[in-house]
Write a protein that holds these residues in place. Structure first.
Motif, short mmCIF file in Angstrom:
data_model
loop_
_atom_site.label_atom_id
_atom_site.label_comp_id
_atom_site.label_asym_id
_atom_site.label_seq_id
_atom_site.Cartn_x
_atom_site.Cartn_y
_atom_site.Cartn_z
N SER A 85 49.97 65.95 23.98
CA SER A 85 51.12 66.29 23.15
C SER A 85 51.07 67.78 22.80
CB SER A 85 51.14 65.46 21.86
OG SER A 85 50.11 65.89 20.98
N GLU A 86 52.20 68.30 22.36
CA GLU A 86 52.27 69.70 21.98
C GLU A 86 51.41 70.02 20.76
OE1 GLU A 86 56.28 71.13 21.64
OE2 GLU A 86 56.90 70.22 23.55
N ALA A 87 51.01 68.99 20.02
CA ALA A 87 50.13 69.21 18.87
C ALA A 87 48.79 69.81 19.30
CB ALA A 87 49.90 67.90 18.13
N GLN A 88 48.43 69.65 20.58
CA GLN A 88 47.17 70.19 21.09
C GLN A 88 47.29 71.63 21.60
OE1 GLN A 88 46.52 66.39 23.53
NE2 GLN A 88 44.42 67.06 23.18
N PHE A 89 48.49 72.18 21.55
CA PHE A 89 48.67 73.56 22.02
C PHE A 89 47.82 74.54 21.22
CE2 PHE A 89 53.10 73.14 24.19
CZ PHE A 89 52.50 72.38 25.20
N ASP A 90 47.67 74.26 19.93
CA ASP A 90 46.85 75.15 19.09
C ASP A 90 45.40 75.16 19.58
OD1 ASP A 90 48.92 75.96 17.50
OD2 ASP A 90 48.50 74.56 15.87
N LEU A 91 44.92 74.01 20.06
CA LEU A 91 43.56 73.95 20.59
C LEU A 91 43.44 74.79 21.85
CD1 LEU A 91 40.70 72.85 20.61
CD2 LEU A 91 41.57 70.77 21.72
N VAL A 92 44.46 74.73 22.70
CA VAL A 92 44.46 75.55 23.91
C VAL A 92 44.45 77.03 23.55
CG1 VAL A 92 45.74 76.16 26.00
CG2 VAL A 92 45.69 73.78 25.22
N LEU A 93 45.29 77.41 22.60
CA LEU A 93 45.35 78.81 22.17
C LEU A 93 44.04 79.25 21.55
CD1 LEU A 93 48.96 78.83 20.66
CD2 LEU A 93 48.19 80.09 22.69
N SER A 94 43.38 78.34 20.85
CA SER A 94 42.10 78.66 20.24
C SER A 94 41.05 78.95 21.32
CB SER A 94 41.63 77.51 19.35
OG SER A 94 40.36 77.78 18.80
N ILE A 95 41.05 78.15 22.37
CA ILE A 95 40.09 78.37 23.47
C ILE A 95 40.39 79.69 24.17
CG2 ILE A 95 39.29 77.51 25.70
CD1 ILE A 95 39.88 74.67 24.68
N LEU A 96 41.67 79.95 24.43
CA LEU A 96 42.06 81.19 25.11
C LEU A 96 41.80 82.41 24.25
CD1 LEU A 96 45.44 80.04 26.70
CD2 LEU A 96 43.27 80.39 27.89
N GLY A 97 41.91 82.25 22.93
CA GLY A 97 41.78 83.39 22.02
C GLY A 97 40.39 83.58 21.46
N GLU A 98 39.42 82.78 21.92
CA GLU A 98 38.06 82.90 21.39
C GLU A 98 37.48 84.28 21.65
OE1 GLU A 98 33.77 80.51 21.57
OE2 GLU A 98 35.41 79.97 22.94
N PHE A 99 37.77 84.80 22.82
CA PHE A 99 37.34 86.15 23.17
C PHE A 99 38.53 86.93 23.71
CE2 PHE A 99 33.62 83.42 23.85
CZ PHE A 99 32.72 84.01 22.98
N ILE A 100 38.56 88.22 23.42
CA ILE A 100 39.59 89.07 24.00
C ILE A 100 38.97 89.90 25.11
CG2 ILE A 100 40.88 89.15 21.85
CD1 ILE A 100 39.81 91.98 21.45
N ASN A 101 39.83 90.47 25.93
CA ASN A 101 39.37 91.32 27.03
C ASN A 101 38.45 90.56 27.97
OD1 ASN A 101 39.44 93.80 28.36
ND2 ASN A 101 37.46 94.41 27.50
N ASP A 102 38.69 89.23 28.09
CA ASP A 102 37.96 88.45 29.07
C ASP A 102 38.95 87.88 30.07
OD1 ASP A 102 39.21 86.74 27.34
OD2 ASP A 102 37.63 85.23 27.36
N ASN A 103 38.46 87.28 31.12
CA ASN A 103 39.32 86.72 32.15
C ASN A 103 39.53 85.24 31.87
OD1 ASN A 103 39.55 89.15 33.66
ND2 ASN A 103 37.53 88.79 34.54
N ASP A 104 40.64 84.91 31.22
CA ASP A 104 40.96 83.51 30.94
C ASP A 104 41.31 82.80 32.24
OD1 ASP A 104 40.67 83.61 28.12
OD2 ASP A 104 42.62 84.59 27.95
N THR A 105 40.82 81.60 32.38
CA THR A 105 41.11 80.79 33.57
C THR A 105 41.62 79.43 33.16
OG1 THR A 105 38.83 79.96 33.72
CG2 THR A 105 39.37 81.97 34.96
#
Length: 350
Positions: A85-105
């Motif tokens: 569900s879209e309620a989990q989008f925040d979890l995705v963003l949290s994983i992607l935003g854990e580090f900056i200037n990295d190569n998200d995959t």
């Protein structure tokens, strides 16, 4: 199973709920100067404005012309996650935003389904088909054929119908974006139409405007697309600034409050920005003086902003502002407080 090749040729489903009538409408509409053909600019603007908005999950799929139909399973920066569900989008963003200037995959498990801009559900069987969908979207954007997502027409609206002699033949009440898209897409070469103005629309998600004509509609779209371009540029600048911060160490070159520069209070400190959104001010002369810990965040709207939050040191806590980035380079970052234009800060790379 629908393939991407089938998707590109599929006929749009006719929709229910459109009703035309021969209601008596103000006679002046019979010669409406805004009467349009199916290949008119107004028809294109209305069709593109009513396409399915697939941009809301771009952080996940990177394709604004479609959106992923949940559930979907993906491996995000090494973490496998089933998004139901879209309620989990925040979890995705949290994983992607854990580090900056990295190569998200992000690696999807196929097959998966998407909703395309023409409201067609398409199953994507493999990465090759997914890449083809991405390329098709990029081509549509380059050709000015992709969805216009910055203007949302407020429904219902009424479309007046005409024959080739510009005689009014009826009217159609449109209740949704999908109905408007289908109506525009199904117009025949002999069909003519006009919007029964005024209508209202929401610009960039927060500003309601009244639109009085086709020209007014065109102007609003032109303006909001220009704003979108500015936002995209600011987003790219924010990413560039993050890279500069993480890859260097900085000193306070200037900190002006009410015309007084207090940079000397920070002369013996260097500031390091880590890619986990923490920062550390270290005394470069006396190692016994405690480090000052803090956090930071780079965001963007029409401009780029740097938020600084230091704790445990009154001098550095004076730097705790949301700063607008007025200019930046590899060697220097100039900032202005968003709450007091008289407060400025310049960080220079050491």
């Amino acid at each position: 199973m629908k393939t991407l090749k089938l998707f590109t040729a599929i006929l749009f489903l006719s929709f229910l709920g459109l009703t035309s009538c021969q209601d008596e409408i103000d006679s002046e509409n019979g010669q409406n100067p805004n009467t349009n053909s199916p290949n008119s600019e107004t028809a294109s603007n209305l069709e593109r404005s009513s396409m399915h908005d697939g941009s809301f999950d771009d952080f996940l799929d990177g394709i604004s012309c479609s959106s992923i139909i949940l559930p979907v399973t993906a491996t995000i920066n090494g973490t496998e996650l089933t998004i139901v569900s879209e309620a989990q989008f925040d979890l995705v963003l949290s994983i992607l935003g854990e580090f900056i200037n990295d190569n998200d995959t992000i690696e999807f498990q196929f097959p998966l389904s998407v909703m395309t801009s023409n409201y067609t559900e398409v199953q994507i069987a493999n990465q090759t088909e997914y890449d083809a969908l991405l390329n098709a979207c990029e081509q549509a954007e380059q050709n000015g054929e992709a969805a216009i997502n910055c203007l949302d027409i407020d429904f219902p609206i009424t479309i007046l119908t005409y024959n080739l002699n510009l005689e009014q033949t009826g009217s159609v009440v449109i209740e949704s974006e999908q109905q408007l898209y289908t109506y525009m897409d199904n117009l025949g070469s002999n069909d003519r139409f006009a919007i029964n103005y005024p209508i209202t629309a929401t610009i960039n998600g927060d500003t309601v405007v009244e639109i009085a004509s086709d020209l007014d509609l065109k102007t609003q779209i032109t303006d909001c697309l220009a704003t979108d371009d500015i936002k995209e540029e600011a987003e790219e600048n924010a990413k560039s600034l993050e890279t500069i911060l993480v890859e260097g160490a900085f000193k306070v070159e200037s900190f002006v409050v009410a015309g007084v520069d207090t940079a000397n209070d920070y002369a013996n400190y260097s500031i390091d920005f880590a890619n986990d959104l923490t920062c550390l001010a270290k005394h470069t002369v006396n190692a016994t003086i405690s480090d000052v810990q803090g956090t930071y965040a780079v965001t963007s709207e029409l401009e780029v902003f740097l938020n600084l939050t230091f704790t445990g040191n009154a001098t550095f806590e004076l730097l705790n502002h949301t700063w607008e980035v007025t200019s930046y380079s590899q060697s220097s970052i100039s900032l202005q407080s968003t709450t007091n234009a008289g407060i400025t800060l310049v960080l220079a790379q050491i």
